[in-house]
Design a protein around this motif. Structure first.
Motif, PDB file in Angstrom:
ATOM      1  N   LEU A 132       0.824  -1.208   0.000  1.00  0.00           N
ATOM      2  CA  LEU A 132       0.000   0.000   0.000  1.00  0.00           C
ATOM      3  C   LEU A 132       0.861   1.262   0.000  1.00  0.00           C
ATOM      4  O   LEU A 132       1.760   1.421   0.825  1.00  0.00           O
ATOM      5  CB  LEU A 132      -0.908   0.019   1.229  1.00  0.00           C
ATOM      6  CG  LEU A 132      -1.778   1.268   1.404  1.00  0.00           C
ATOM      7  CD1 LEU A 132      -2.758   1.405   0.242  1.00  0.00           C
ATOM      8  CD2 LEU A 132      -2.511   1.240   2.735  1.00  0.00           C
ATOM      9  N   VAL A 133       0.591   2.147  -0.946  1.00  0.00           N
ATOM     10  CA  VAL A 133       1.244   3.451  -1.005  1.00  0.00           C
ATOM     11  C   VAL A 133       0.363   4.451  -0.274  1.00  0.00           C
ATOM     12  O   VAL A 133      -0.837   4.531  -0.541  1.00  0.00           O
ATOM     13  CB  VAL A 133       1.448   3.888  -2.472  1.00  0.00           C
ATOM     14  CG1 VAL A 133       2.036   5.286  -2.523  1.00  0.00           C
ATOM     15  CG2 VAL A 133       2.349   2.900  -3.193  1.00  0.00           C
ATOM     16  N   LEU A 134       0.931   5.198   0.645  1.00  0.00           N
ATOM     17  CA  LEU A 134       0.145   6.142   1.434  1.00  0.00           C
ATOM     18  C   LEU A 134      -0.332   7.310   0.584  1.00  0.00           C
ATOM     19  O   LEU A 134       0.371   7.784  -0.311  1.00  0.00           O
ATOM     20  CB  LEU A 134       0.974   6.671   2.599  1.00  0.00           C
ATOM     21  CG  LEU A 134       1.334   5.676   3.704  1.00  0.00           C
ATOM     22  CD1 LEU A 134       2.205   6.352   4.756  1.00  0.00           C
ATOM     23  CD2 LEU A 134       0.079   5.095   4.345  1.00  0.00           C
ATOM     24  N   GLY A 135      -1.545   7.785   0.890  1.00  0.00           N
ATOM     25  CA  GLY A 135      -2.041   8.999   0.279  1.00  0.00           C
ATOM     26  C   GLY A 135      -1.406  10.212   0.925  1.00  0.00           C
ATOM     27  O   GLY A 135      -0.918  10.146   2.067  1.00  0.00           O
ATOM     28  N   HIS A 136      -1.388  11.320   0.205  1.00  0.00           N
ATOM     29  CA  HIS A 136      -0.749  12.536   0.699  1.00  0.00           C
ATOM     30  C   HIS A 136      -1.635  13.755   0.481  1.00  0.00           C
ATOM     31  O   HIS A 136      -2.447  13.791  -0.452  1.00  0.00           O
ATOM     32  CB  HIS A 136       0.591  12.770  -0.005  1.00  0.00           C
ATOM     33  CG  HIS A 136       1.650  11.787   0.373  1.00  0.00           C
ATOM     34  ND1 HIS A 136       1.649  10.481  -0.085  1.00  0.00           N
ATOM     35  CD2 HIS A 136       2.742  11.919   1.178  1.00  0.00           C
ATOM     36  CE1 HIS A 136       2.705   9.852   0.416  1.00  0.00           C
ATOM     37  NE2 HIS A 136       3.376  10.695   1.175  1.00  0.00           N
ATOM     38  N   ALA A 137      -1.464  14.729   1.340  1.00  0.00           N
ATOM     39  CA  ALA A 137      -2.132  16.021   1.209  1.00  0.00           C
ATOM     40  C   ALA A 137      -1.109  17.120   1.473  1.00  0.00           C
ATOM     41  O   ALA A 137      -0.145  16.916   2.213  1.00  0.00           O
ATOM     42  CB  ALA A 137      -3.292  16.136   2.181  1.00  0.00           C
ATOM     43  N   GLN A 138      -1.330  18.261   0.873  1.00  0.00           N
ATOM     44  CA  GLN A 138      -0.416  19.381   1.094  1.00  0.00           C
ATOM     45  C   GLN A 138      -0.758  20.107   2.390  1.00  0.00           C
ATOM     46  O   GLN A 138      -1.908  20.499   2.611  1.00  0.00           O
ATOM     47  CB  GLN A 138      -0.475  20.363  -0.081  1.00  0.00           C
ATOM     48  CG  GLN A 138       0.287  19.885  -1.306  1.00  0.00           C
ATOM     49  CD  GLN A 138       0.907  21.040  -2.071  1.00  0.00           C
ATOM     50  OE1 GLN A 138       1.453  21.964  -1.478  1.00  0.00           O
ATOM     51  NE2 GLN A 138       0.830  20.975  -3.387  1.00  0.00           N
ATOM     52  N   VAL A 139       0.252  20.281   3.228  1.00  0.00           N
ATOM     53  CA  VAL A 139       0.112  21.017   4.481  1.00  0.00           C
ATOM     54  C   VAL A 139       1.219  22.066   4.518  1.00  0.00           C
ATOM     55  O   VAL A 139       2.405  21.713   4.557  1.00  0.00           O
ATOM     56  CB  VAL A 139       0.215  20.088   5.704  1.00  0.00           C
ATOM     57  CG1 VAL A 139       0.056  20.896   6.989  1.00  0.00           C
ATOM     58  CG2 VAL A 139      -0.834  18.983   5.635  1.00  0.00           C
ATOM     59  N   HIS A 140       0.824  23.330   4.442  1.00  0.00           N
ATOM     60  CA  HIS A 140       1.791  24.432   4.433  1.00  0.00           C
ATOM     61  C   HIS A 140       2.835  24.259   3.317  1.00  0.00           C
ATOM     62  O   HIS A 140       4.024  24.465   3.517  1.00  0.00           O
ATOM     63  CB  HIS A 140       2.488  24.561   5.788  1.00  0.00           C
ATOM     64  CG  HIS A 140       1.550  24.732   6.940  1.00  0.00           C
ATOM     65  ND1 HIS A 140       0.636  25.756   7.013  1.00  0.00           N
ATOM     66  CD2 HIS A 140       1.376  23.982   8.069  1.00  0.00           C
ATOM     67  CE1 HIS A 140      -0.057  25.651   8.143  1.00  0.00           C
ATOM     68  NE2 HIS A 140       0.367  24.588   8.796  1.00  0.00           N
ATOM     69  N   GLY A 141       2.334  23.846   2.141  1.00  0.00           N
ATOM     70  CA  GLY A 141       3.213  23.721   0.984  1.00  0.00           C
ATOM     71  C   GLY A 141       4.047  22.462   0.930  1.00  0.00           C
ATOM     72  O   GLY A 141       4.851  22.287   0.006  1.00  0.00           O
ATOM     73  N   GLN A 142       3.856  21.565   1.883  1.00  0.00           N
ATOM     74  CA  GLN A 142       4.612  20.318   1.916  1.00  0.00           C
ATOM     75  C   GLN A 142       3.650  19.134   1.891  1.00  0.00           C
ATOM     76  O   GLN A 142       2.603  19.152   2.554  1.00  0.00           O
ATOM     77  CB  GLN A 142       5.477  20.234   3.184  1.00  0.00           C
ATOM     78  CG  GLN A 142       6.515  21.336   3.313  1.00  0.00           C
ATOM     79  CD  GLN A 142       7.647  21.176   2.312  1.00  0.00           C
ATOM     80  OE1 GLN A 142       8.015  20.059   1.952  1.00  0.00           O
ATOM     81  NE2 GLN A 142       8.199  22.310   1.864  1.00  0.00           N
ATOM     82  N   TYR A 143       4.009  18.099   1.103  1.00  0.00           N
ATOM     83  CA  TYR A 143       3.184  16.895   1.094  1.00  0.00           C
ATOM     84  C   TYR A 143       3.398  16.099   2.381  1.00  0.00           C
ATOM     85  O   TYR A 143       4.536  15.814   2.762  1.00  0.00           O
ATOM     86  CB  TYR A 143       3.523  16.011  -0.102  1.00  0.00           C
ATOM     87  CG  TYR A 143       2.915  16.504  -1.403  1.00  0.00           C
ATOM     88  CD1 TYR A 143       1.545  16.415  -1.621  1.00  0.00           C
ATOM     89  CD2 TYR A 143       3.711  17.060  -2.395  1.00  0.00           C
ATOM     90  CE1 TYR A 143       0.975  16.864  -2.801  1.00  0.00           C
ATOM     91  CE2 TYR A 143       3.157  17.514  -3.586  1.00  0.00           C
ATOM     92  CZ  TYR A 143       1.781  17.415  -3.774  1.00  0.00           C
ATOM     93  OH  TYR A 143       1.225  17.868  -4.940  1.00  0.00           O
ATOM     94  N   ASN A 196      -1.575   9.322  -5.603  1.00  0.00           N
ATOM     95  CA  ASN A 196      -1.554   9.297  -4.143  1.00  0.00           C
ATOM     96  C   ASN A 196      -1.248  10.681  -3.573  1.00  0.00           C
ATOM     97  O   ASN A 196      -0.519  10.834  -2.595  1.00  0.00           O
ATOM     98  CB  ASN A 196      -0.552   8.257  -3.620  1.00  0.00           C
ATOM     99  CG  ASN A 196       0.876   8.622  -3.926  1.00  0.00           C
ATOM    100  OD1 ASN A 196       1.183   9.115  -5.001  1.00  0.00           O
ATOM    101  ND2 ASN A 196       1.766   8.371  -2.971  1.00  0.00           N
ATOM    102  N   ALA A 197      -1.864  11.677  -4.207  1.00  0.00           N
ATOM    103  CA  ALA A 197      -1.852  13.055  -3.703  1.00  0.00           C
ATOM    104  C   ALA A 197      -3.201  13.663  -4.025  1.00  0.00           C
ATOM    105  O   ALA A 197      -3.715  13.500  -5.140  1.00  0.00           O
ATOM    106  CB  ALA A 197      -0.728  13.865  -4.331  1.00  0.00           C
TER     107      ALA A 197
END
Length: 224
Positions: free
Chosen positions: A76-87, A187-188
């Motif tokens: 499983l590849v983790l999903g990502h979200a941007q937080v303060h310009g960083q994934y 995954n972003a």
């Protein structure tokens, strides 16, 4: 939370959003209820039912429904979200399935595409049934069928559906007349899988499609 927790919340709703047949609103809740109905009828977990009746016959060896947050998920590849310009990786214990919760790969989606062509071990009878569109009480046909939307892109019919979850996005588009499909997994949470898929479709179709005809995005806007 799992699916039965969600259904318990639904049971507390005092009324429907609209009377049956008056309007079409996509609803994850309908698919939670459908998965629950399958469990009641078959007497086995929805994930196991899908494994036996869909994934194994189609050779989708890495596909599975994540219905237990404590079970290890190899690969499983983790999903990502941007937080303060960083994934940043997104962690969740949500494990409701029916509307989603499916772990898969591009390779397995190629096997699923074979299903849509009617050339899979599941035969040719089921794909047309899944393309039977809904209809409102006033007689208007819906673009939505049974788990897929039926639209057009550059005057070419398409069968498609997209998905999103915390840190993940996906799109699968099939062009039945040209017998090819495009699958896009990300995954972003900020990847525009719709635009990527349709831009690739324009490149692949070339002279086979009317490049002056409305795009998929235009047909979505026309539907409001």
């Amino acid at each position: 939370r799992g699916r039965w927790d969600l259904i318990a919340v639904l049971a507390q709703e005092p009324q429907l959003v609209t009377p049956p047949g008056q309007a079409h609103l996509y609803s994850n809740a309908g698919y939670w209820l459908l998965a629950a109905s399958i469990e009641r009828v078959t007497g086995e977990p929805f994930a196991g039912f899908a494994q036996q009746t869909l994934f194994e016959p189609l050779g989708m060896r890495t596909s599975r429904f994540r219905d237990d947050p404590d079970t290890q998920q190899p690969g499983l590849v983790l999903g990502h979200a941007q937080v303060h310009g960083q994934y940043q990786p997104v962690q969740t214990r949500f494990h409701g399935v029916g509307d989603g919760g499916l772990l898969t790969t591009i390779e397995d989606l190629a096997s699923w595409d074979l299903f849509w062509s009617g050339r899979s071990p599941l035969g040719h009878d089921l794909p047309p049934r899944l393309q039977e569109r809904g209809r409102r009480n006033d007689g208007a046909w819906l673009y939505y069928a049974r788990g897929v939307s039926l639209r057009s892109h550059r005057a070419a019919p398409i069968i498609s559906h997209g998905g999103s979850f915390l840190g993940y996005l996906s799109k699968l588009v099939r062009f039945p007349d040209q017998d090819f499909s495009i699958a896009c997994l990300a995954n972003a949470g900020d990847v525009d899988v719709d635009s990527l898929s349709m831009a690739l479709a324009d490149l692949v179709l070339g002279d086979q499609a009317d490049q002056q005809a409305p795009s998929w995005a235009q047909s979505v806007r026309d539907d409001g």
